[in-house]
Scaffold this motif. Structure first.
Motif, PDB file in Angstrom:
ATOM      1  N   ALA A   1     -14.319   0.016  -9.096  1.00  6.10           N
ATOM      2  CA  ALA A   1     -12.994  -0.848  -9.515  1.00  6.10           C
ATOM      3  C   ALA A   1     -13.467  -2.073  -9.472  1.00  6.10           C
ATOM      4  CB  ALA A   1     -12.002  -0.291  -8.664  1.00  6.10           C
ATOM      5  N   ILE A   2     -13.885  -2.660  -8.640  1.00  7.33           N
ATOM      6  CA  ILE A   2     -14.131  -4.257  -8.536  1.00  7.33           C
ATOM      7  C   ILE A   2     -14.934  -4.604  -9.344  1.00  7.33           C
ATOM      8  CG2 ILE A   2     -15.296  -5.927  -6.860  1.00  7.33           C
ATOM      9  CD1 ILE A   2     -14.053  -4.201  -4.404  1.00  7.33           C
TER      10      ILE A   2
ATOM     11  N   ILE B   1      -7.178  -1.442  -2.368  1.00  3.86           N
ATOM     12  CA  ILE B   1      -7.999  -1.185  -3.214  1.00  3.86           C
ATOM     13  C   ILE B   1      -8.325   0.553  -3.236  1.00  3.86           C
ATOM     14  CG2 ILE B   1      -9.897  -1.305  -1.425  1.00  3.86           C
ATOM     15  CD1 ILE B   1     -10.300  -1.784  -5.001  1.00  3.86           C
ATOM     16  N   GLU B   2      -8.025   1.071  -2.093  1.00  6.12           N
ATOM     17  CA  GLU B   2      -8.261   2.594  -1.990  1.00  6.12           C
ATOM     18  C   GLU B   2      -7.181   3.434  -2.739  1.00  6.12           C
ATOM     19  OE1 GLU B   2      -7.969   3.139   2.225  1.00  6.12           O
ATOM     20  OE2 GLU B   2     -10.049   2.394   2.390  1.00  6.12           O
TER      21      GLU B   2
ATOM     22  N   THR C   1      -8.287   2.860  -6.503  1.00  7.07           N
ATOM     23  CA  THR C   1      -9.229   3.589  -7.073  1.00  7.07           C
ATOM     24  C   THR C   1      -8.699   5.131  -7.378  1.00  7.07           C
ATOM     25  OG1 THR C   1     -10.015   3.633  -4.783  1.00  7.07           O
ATOM     26  CG2 THR C   1     -10.944   2.199  -6.241  1.00  7.07           C
ATOM     27  N   ASP C   2      -7.975   5.704  -6.409  1.00  6.55           N
ATOM     28  CA  ASP C   2      -7.508   7.181  -6.480  1.00  6.55           C
ATOM     29  C   ASP C   2      -6.475   7.094  -7.454  1.00  6.55           C
ATOM     30  OD1 ASP C   2      -8.714   7.464  -4.287  1.00  6.55           O
ATOM     31  OD2 ASP C   2      -6.875   7.660  -2.878  1.00  6.55           O
TER      32      ASP C   2
ATOM     33  N   THR D   1     -10.119  -7.154  -0.712  1.00  8.31           N
ATOM     34  CA  THR D   1     -10.977  -6.243  -0.556  1.00  8.31           C
ATOM     35  C   THR D   1     -11.105  -5.624   0.982  1.00  8.31           C
ATOM     36  OG1 THR D   1     -12.670  -7.641  -0.263  1.00  8.31           O
ATOM     37  CG2 THR D   1     -12.234  -6.689  -2.479  1.00  8.31           C
TER      38      THR D   1
ATOM     39  N   LYS E   1     -15.416   5.235  -6.764  1.00  3.60           N
ATOM     40  CA  LYS E   1     -15.768   4.520  -5.613  1.00  3.60           C
ATOM     41  C   LYS E   1     -14.797   3.061  -5.871  1.00  3.60           C
ATOM     42  CE  LYS E   1     -20.317   6.304  -4.641  1.00  3.60           C
ATOM     43  NZ  LYS E   1     -21.594   6.139  -4.356  1.00  3.60           N
ATOM     44  N   SER E   2     -14.655   2.354  -4.806  1.00  2.00           N
ATOM     45  CA  SER E   2     -13.994   1.265  -4.915  1.00  2.00           C
ATOM     46  C   SER E   2     -14.705  -0.121  -5.373  1.00  2.00           C
ATOM     47  CB  SER E   2     -13.449   0.769  -3.344  1.00  2.00           C
ATOM     48  OG  SER E   2     -14.606   0.521  -2.437  1.00  2.00           O
TER      49      SER E   2
ATOM     50  N   THR F   1       0.770  -1.237  -0.020  1.00  2.00           N
ATOM     51  CA  THR F   1       0.035   0.068   0.108  1.00  2.00           C
ATOM     52  C   THR F   1       0.811   1.388   0.165  1.00  2.00           C
ATOM     53  OG1 THR F   1      -0.080  -0.166   2.372  1.00  2.00           O
ATOM     54  CG2 THR F   1      -1.830  -1.208   1.293  1.00  2.00           C
TER      55      THR F   1
ATOM     56  N   LYS G   1      -6.221   0.743   2.524  1.00  2.00           N
ATOM     57  CA  LYS G   1      -6.153  -0.487   1.844  1.00  2.00           C
ATOM     58  C   LYS G   1      -5.502  -0.399   0.470  1.00  2.00           C
ATOM     59  CE  LYS G   1     -10.579  -1.366   4.317  1.00  2.00           C
ATOM     60  NZ  LYS G   1     -11.717  -1.480   4.110  1.00  2.00           N
TER      61      LYS G   1
END
Length: 160
Positions: free
Chosen positions: A138-139, A123-124, A127-128, A106, A134-135, A35, A121
């Motif tokens: 992306a998922i 995922i955060e 996504t940025d 996730t 929103k995450s 991360t 995380k």
């Protein structure tokens, strides 16, 4: 590798290729699970510039900006975008599997959250970088490989 990377008889292009082939894979080992915080990103960028300055034999006391060093090396700063791209491709692979790795990545587990500021995380951060909003978007995008690959390609083009 110091003798090869600092040798002025070898062209800068060849020395850069040696850096990309031998040093960067060691530096980026396991980066798919990192991360990347702002502090980590700064350290990685500083490491990349340190390698280039050593390769060009520019002293740390020399008053040269990073942009000047990148121009002399005939390159741009690419390490962070390479890491993010590897993270995104790995994340897409994990999300399509829909097994235990998916659940862990996730971070959607039942139970109490720990005290204090929560850790960022993976995922955060993705996504940025992908500017997905929103995450969950992306998922959902990982399910369609073409859509996911175009999202990654667009983020790499933007150079963020």
């Amino acid at each position: 590798m110091k003798t090869v990377l600092t040798n002025k008889n070898i062209s800068i292009r060849t020395r850069r290729r040696a850096l990309e082939c031998y040093i960067e894979p060691i530096l980026m080992y396991g980066c798919e699970a990192w991360t990347i915080s702002k502090q980590t990103q700064k350290k990685l960028e500083a490491t990349e510039m340190w390698f280039l300055r050593r390769m060009l034999r520019i002293s740390w006391t020399a008053k040269k900006t990073n942009d000047t060093v990148l121009e002399e090396a005939h390159t741009t700063s690419l390490l962070i975008s390479k890491i993010r791209k590897r993270q995104a491709t790995f994340f897409g692979h994990v999300m399509r599997r829909e097994k235990l790795e998916n659940l862990v990545t996730t971070g959607m587990l039942e139970g109490k959250r720990s005290r204090g500021k929560q850790r960022e995380k993976l995922i955060e951060g993705l996504t940025d970088w992908l500017k997905a909003g929103k995450s969950l978007e992306a998922i959902e995008a990982t399910k369609d490989r073409k859509k996911w690959r175009t999202m990654i390609a667009n983020a790499v083009k933007q150079g963020t």
